[in-house]
Design a protein around this motif. Structure first.
Motif, PDB file in Angstrom:
ATOM      1  N   GLY A  68       0.805  -1.211   0.000  1.00 53.78           N
ATOM      2  CA  GLY A  68       0.000   0.000   0.000  1.00 53.78           C
ATOM      3  C   GLY A  68       0.841   1.264   0.000  1.00 53.78           C
ATOM      4  N   LEU A  69       1.917   1.267   0.792  1.00 55.02           N
ATOM      5  CA  LEU A  69       2.800   2.425   0.842  1.00 55.02           C
ATOM      6  C   LEU A  69       3.461   2.679  -0.512  1.00 55.02           C
ATOM      7  CD1 LEU A  69       4.561   1.978   4.305  1.00 55.02           C
ATOM      8  CD2 LEU A  69       3.113   3.898   3.615  1.00 55.02           C
ATOM      9  N   MET A  70       3.888   1.600  -1.158  1.00 53.84           N
ATOM     10  CA  MET A  70       4.526   1.754  -2.465  1.00 53.84           C
ATOM     11  C   MET A  70       3.533   2.265  -3.506  1.00 53.84           C
ATOM     12  SD  MET A  70       7.675   1.042  -1.979  1.00 53.84           S
ATOM     13  CE  MET A  70       8.456   0.598  -3.527  1.00 53.84           C
ATOM     14  N   ASP A  71       2.273   1.797  -3.424  1.00 53.60           N
ATOM     15  CA  ASP A  71       1.250   2.294  -4.349  1.00 53.60           C
ATOM     16  C   ASP A  71       1.039   3.796  -4.165  1.00 53.60           C
ATOM     17  OD1 ASP A  71       0.844  -0.153  -5.507  1.00 53.60           O
ATOM     18  OD2 ASP A  71      -0.927  -0.650  -4.311  1.00 53.60           O
ATOM     19  N   MET A  72       0.941   4.221  -2.887  1.00 57.79           N
ATOM     20  CA  MET A  72       0.722   5.641  -2.612  1.00 57.79           C
ATOM     21  C   MET A  72       1.915   6.480  -3.057  1.00 57.79           C
ATOM     22  SD  MET A  72      -1.344   5.844   1.021  1.00 57.79           S
ATOM     23  CE  MET A  72      -0.475   4.560   1.921  1.00 57.79           C
ATOM     24  N   ALA A  73       3.128   5.968  -2.813  1.00 61.21           N
ATOM     25  CA  ALA A  73       4.327   6.696  -3.221  1.00 61.21           C
ATOM     26  C   ALA A  73       4.412   6.794  -4.741  1.00 61.21           C
ATOM     27  CB  ALA A  73       5.570   6.003  -2.662  1.00 61.21           C
ATOM     28  N   GLY A  74       4.037   5.712  -5.418  1.00 65.32           N
ATOM     29  CA  GLY A  74       4.053   5.720  -6.871  1.00 65.32           C
ATOM     30  C   GLY A  74       3.052   6.695  -7.448  1.00 65.32           C
ATOM     31  N   SER A  75       1.856   6.753  -6.837  1.00 62.47           N
ATOM     32  CA  SER A  75       0.832   7.686  -7.318  1.00 62.47           C
ATOM     33  C   SER A  75       1.255   9.134  -7.108  1.00 62.47           C
ATOM     34  CB  SER A  75      -0.490   7.429  -6.575  1.00 62.47           C
ATOM     35  OG  SER A  75      -0.968   6.135  -6.854  1.00 62.47           O
ATOM     36  N   ALA A  76       1.901   9.390  -5.970  1.00 64.04           N
ATOM     37  CA  ALA A  76       2.305  10.758  -5.650  1.00 64.04           C
ATOM     38  C   ALA A  76       3.466  11.230  -6.518  1.00 64.04           C
ATOM     39  CB  ALA A  76       2.684  10.853  -4.176  1.00 64.04           C
ATOM     40  N   SER A  77       4.368  10.288  -6.895  1.00 61.36           N
ATOM     41  CA  SER A  77       5.570  10.674  -7.626  1.00 61.36           C
ATOM     42  C   SER A  77       5.531  10.339  -9.109  1.00 61.36           C
ATOM     43  CB  SER A  77       6.785   9.963  -7.020  1.00 61.36           C
ATOM     44  OG  SER A  77       6.674   8.558  -7.176  1.00 61.36           O
ATOM     45  N   SER A  78       4.508   9.570  -9.520  1.00 60.67           N
ATOM     46  CA  SER A  78       4.377   9.096 -10.910  1.00 60.67           C
ATOM     47  C   SER A  78       5.541   8.198 -11.325  1.00 60.67           C
ATOM     48  CB  SER A  78       4.270  10.287 -11.886  1.00 60.67           C
ATOM     49  OG  SER A  78       3.121  11.057 -11.582  1.00 60.67           O
ATOM     50  N   LEU A  79       6.219   7.595 -10.339  1.00 60.76           N
ATOM     51  CA  LEU A  79       7.309   6.668 -10.622  1.00 60.76           C
ATOM     52  C   LEU A  79       6.802   5.229 -10.543  1.00 60.76           C
ATOM     53  CD1 LEU A  79      10.175   8.342  -8.532  1.00 60.76           C
ATOM     54  CD2 LEU A  79       9.858   8.422 -11.011  1.00 60.76           C
ATOM     55  N   PRO A 270     -10.393  11.160  -9.522  1.00 59.03           N
ATOM     56  CA  PRO A 270     -10.150  10.759  -8.126  1.00 59.03           C
ATOM     57  C   PRO A 270     -10.405  11.910  -7.157  1.00 59.03           C
ATOM     58  CG  PRO A 270      -8.396   9.939  -9.547  1.00 59.03           C
ATOM     59  CD  PRO A 270      -9.236  10.856 -10.396  1.00 59.03           C
ATOM     60  N   LEU A 271     -11.057  11.566  -6.042  1.00 57.04           N
ATOM     61  CA  LEU A 271     -11.449  12.589  -5.075  1.00 57.04           C
ATOM     62  C   LEU A 271     -10.323  12.953  -4.121  1.00 57.04           C
ATOM     63  CD1 LEU A 271     -13.709  14.328  -3.829  1.00 57.04           C
ATOM     64  CD2 LEU A 271     -14.353  12.339  -2.452  1.00 57.04           C
ATOM     65  N   ALA A 272      -9.549  11.959  -3.699  1.00 56.76           N
ATOM     66  CA  ALA A 272      -8.572  12.157  -2.625  1.00 56.76           C
ATOM     67  C   ALA A 272      -7.340  12.906  -3.117  1.00 56.76           C
ATOM     68  CB  ALA A 272      -8.171  10.815  -2.026  1.00 56.76           C
ATOM     69  N   SER A 273      -7.408  14.212  -3.034  1.00 52.59           N
ATOM     70  CA  SER A 273      -6.273  15.077  -3.355  1.00 52.59           C
ATOM     71  C   SER A 273      -6.550  16.423  -2.684  1.00 52.59           C
ATOM     72  CB  SER A 273      -6.125  15.240  -4.868  1.00 52.59           C
ATOM     73  OG  SER A 273      -4.964  15.976  -5.183  1.00 52.59           O
ATOM     74  N   ARG A 274      -5.573  17.283  -2.695  1.00 54.75           N
ATOM     75  CA  ARG A 274      -5.763  18.590  -2.069  1.00 54.75           C
ATOM     76  C   ARG A 274      -6.881  19.351  -2.773  1.00 54.75           C
ATOM     77  NH1 ARG A 274      -2.829  20.911   1.674  1.00 54.75           N
ATOM     78  NH2 ARG A 274      -2.929  23.168   1.979  1.00 54.75           N
ATOM     79  N   PHE A 275      -7.798  19.906  -2.013  1.00 60.07           N
ATOM     80  CA  PHE A 275      -8.985  20.564  -2.558  1.00 60.07           C
ATOM     81  C   PHE A 275      -8.669  21.963  -3.084  1.00 60.07           C
ATOM     82  CE2 PHE A 275     -13.194  18.453  -1.188  1.00 60.07           C
ATOM     83  CZ  PHE A 275     -12.681  17.202  -1.489  1.00 60.07           C
ATOM     84  N   THR A 276      -7.878  22.028  -4.143  1.00 65.27           N
ATOM     85  CA  THR A 276      -7.658  23.288  -4.824  1.00 65.27           C
ATOM     86  C   THR A 276      -8.861  23.567  -5.721  1.00 65.27           C
ATOM     87  OG1 THR A 276      -6.580  22.214  -6.695  1.00 65.27           O
ATOM     88  CG2 THR A 276      -5.170  22.867  -4.850  1.00 65.27           C
ATOM     89  N   LEU A 464      -2.743  18.601   5.657  1.00 61.38           N
ATOM     90  CA  LEU A 464      -1.567  18.705   4.803  1.00 61.38           C
ATOM     91  C   LEU A 464      -1.801  18.034   3.454  1.00 61.38           C
ATOM     92  CD1 LEU A 464       1.360  18.001   7.321  1.00 61.38           C
ATOM     93  CD2 LEU A 464       0.808  20.182   6.211  1.00 61.38           C
ATOM     94  N   VAL A 465      -2.555  16.923   3.475  1.00 56.26           N
ATOM     95  CA  VAL A 465      -2.776  16.151   2.256  1.00 56.26           C
ATOM     96  C   VAL A 465      -3.955  16.687   1.451  1.00 56.26           C
ATOM     97  CG1 VAL A 465      -3.282  13.858   1.337  1.00 56.26           C
ATOM     98  CG2 VAL A 465      -1.812  14.103   3.339  1.00 56.26           C
ATOM     99  N   LEU A 466      -5.063  16.999   2.146  1.00 64.23           N
ATOM    100  CA  LEU A 466      -6.315  17.333   1.469  1.00 64.23           C
ATOM    101  C   LEU A 466      -6.669  18.815   1.520  1.00 64.23           C
ATOM    102  CD1 LEU A 466      -8.409  14.355   2.908  1.00 64.23           C
ATOM    103  CD2 LEU A 466      -7.403  14.495   0.632  1.00 64.23           C
ATOM    104  N   GLY A 467      -5.932  19.594   2.307  1.00 62.75           N
ATOM    105  CA  GLY A 467      -6.332  20.968   2.527  1.00 62.75           C
ATOM    106  C   GLY A 467      -7.411  21.026   3.600  1.00 62.75           C
TER     107      GLY A 467
END
Length: 508
Positions: A68-79, A270-276, A464-467
């Motif tokens: 799960g951590l690797m999935d989240m890190a990959g999504s955040a960094s696009s790596l 996707p919903l889970a991101s900073r609410f800009t 910090l993550v979602l605003g």
């Protein structure tokens, strides 16, 4: 070589169980979310030579958490980051109605052969499974260490096979209740439920967390699934079983849906991101534009050819507003008749649901699932909490705020149930029968994982993550939502309590 054996007794005929195993989606339904993922389904069913690819997590909750951590890190960094090992296997020894085997071609084991025998057992059947395996490097260990490794490895196998036994039983019972077992479909129409005419279903968002399970369930019901995939134009070459569409451009070839009996619509940004402001606009537009396009297309088709088409569209319990302060009526329990809230997500859900209107006005049966907090370690809220709880640093995200949860298997099954039930219309809450408070959720998760839950999550973390707005409307939501309508429509929940759901999806 070591041998592991397991027996599963099921109150269904041998023929029905074997047929279900042979249908598309069986591997997706059987592979535990805590153990990894299905990367490629069998290339040719159970036939000899058919190959599949799994992503195997390291054993135990630490392995689930790492993936799960690797999935989240990959999504955040696009790596391209992954916390699993690929496992490719090939089917052999196919005996229709009686058995099949698979052998590891490449993967973490030194060798692996899994034999399955389907046998009659009174009014039901028994599935006998035998795994012959070798682990790498174990032969170089001292005798005591070998025994310890073998004991731990087979404990993990027991955990996986117990999950598969529960999943098999629950899925077969679900299909039986809808007249979808092979033996039932061979009977005359007087013995088959009225939902039987649905034969082809299109699914948008098919590669998502819920979509993959819905497609697998539909396949297990003997229903043809057509996945709606985004393409540059309607003329883009689609693979067999796929429908190309582009909701942003407003392109969807009506001919691709002409012989489709039902559409299950899940796609959205996707919903889970900073609410800009930019993120919020994408969340809104993707849901309204996609739903409007599908609803309008189905409306034109139904007006020209009244076949009783069906649209089951996703929504969320955010419809009711995140907290009592975001509602015109401050009733404690929220039902499908409760008015929409006044915050951002409530506005999104309201416009999202209104976008289905063209289909309903044209005579399409429209159902809307207001989804709660989905429980699975494969993604979503639970996967984000696991790292903290795994290391003993978990704690409540609040106190008395109500959290209306639902297991991944129940939300997928509810979508399919509503598609097959000719009486299902309008909004239906996709939540479990027993919501819990934030503190109760934390205590239950900690108990299932055998970890403490004494450290409250600091309020600044989600912000910090979602605003601030995202943290309030997602993490800080207080929604006590009832599942009475789903039950009145004949849906039988697999997991009535949070503890049952978590024990199943975490293999505890």
């Amino acid at each position: 070589m070591p041998i592991f054996e397991y027996e599963t007794h099921l109150p269904f005929s041998r023929e029905d169980v074997f047929d279900w195993y042979a249908r598309p989606g069986a591997l997706v339904r059987l592979h535990p979310p805590f153990a990894g993922r299905v990367i490629e389904e069998p290339s040719n069913g159970l036939q000899d030579g058919s190959e599949s690819v799994l992503g195997i997590n390291m054993p135990s909750l630490f392995g689930t958490t790492l993936a799960g951590l690797m999935d989240m890190a990959g999504s955040a960094s696009s790596l391209p980051m992954r916390g699993y090992t690929k496992w490719r296997s090939r089917h052999t020894n196919f005996k229709p109605g009686h058995g099949f085997s698979d052998e590891m071609i490449s993967g973490p084991a030194k060798s692996w052969r899994h034999d399955r025998s389907f046998e009659d057992d009174g009014a039901g059947m028994v599935l006998r499974e035998k795994v012959t395996y070798e682990l790498p490097l174990v032969d170089k260990l001292p005798a005591a260490a070998k025994k310890l490794v073998a004991r731990q490895f087979e404990a993990e196998l027991n955990r996986i096979f117990a999950y598969r036994a529960r999943q098999s039983s629950d899925d077969l019972a679900f299909h039986q209740s809808h007249g979808r077992l092979a033996s039932q479909q061979g009977q005359d129409s007087h013995h088959v439920p009225e939902a039987a005419p649905i034969k082809v279903v299109a699914v948008s968002g098919a590669s998502g967390l819920i979509g993959r399970q819905i497609c697998a369930l539909l396949g297990g019901a003997g229903i043809e699934v057509r996945r709606m995939v985004r393409g540059g134009s309607v003329s883009s070459a689609a693979k067999p079983g796929e429908i190309t569409w582009d909701p942003e451009a407003g392109t969807l070839d009506p001919e691709s849906l002409r012989d489709v009996d039902a559409v299950i619509h899940l796609a959205g940004h996707p919903l889970a991101s900073r609410f800009t402001e930019e993120h919020k606009q994408k969340v809104l537009d993707s849901r309204v534009e996609g739903t409007s396009l599908i609803a309008t297309t189905l409306a034109h088709l139904e007006e020209a050819d009244q076949r009783g088409r069906v649209l089951i569209s996703s929504s969320a319990i955010g419809y009711y507003g995140a907290t009592p302060a975001d509602r015109a009526l401050r009733s404690a329990i929220l039902t499908e008749d409760s008015p929409a809230g006044t915050d951002f997500l409530a506005e999104v859900c309201k416009k999202w649901e209104e976008s289905t209107a063209p289909a309903k006005e044209a005579g399409v049966r429209v159902g809307i699932v207001r989804t709660g907090i989905v429980q699975t370690p494969a993604g979503g809220a639970l996967s984000q909490l696991l790292p903290l709880y795994t290391v003993g640093a978990g704690g409540p995200l609040g106190d008395k705020e109500w959290q209306s949860w639902i297991s991944i298997d129940d939300i997928a099954s509810l979508f399919v149930h509503l598609a097959l039930n000719p009486h299902a219309e309008g909004p239906v809450n996709g939540v479990g029968p027993e919501p819990v408070t934030a503190k109760q959720y934390s205590k239950t998760l900690a108990a299932v994982m055998r970890r403490p839950s004494a450290i409250p999550v600091p309020a600044f973390g989600p912000k910090l993550v979602l605003g601030e707005q995202g943290a309030k409307e997602i993490v800080g939501a207080d929604q006590q939502v009832t599942s009475v309508k789903a039950q009145s429509l004949g849906y039988a929940f697999r997991h009535h309590t949070l503890q049952e759901a978590l024990e199943h999806v975490l293999g505890s």
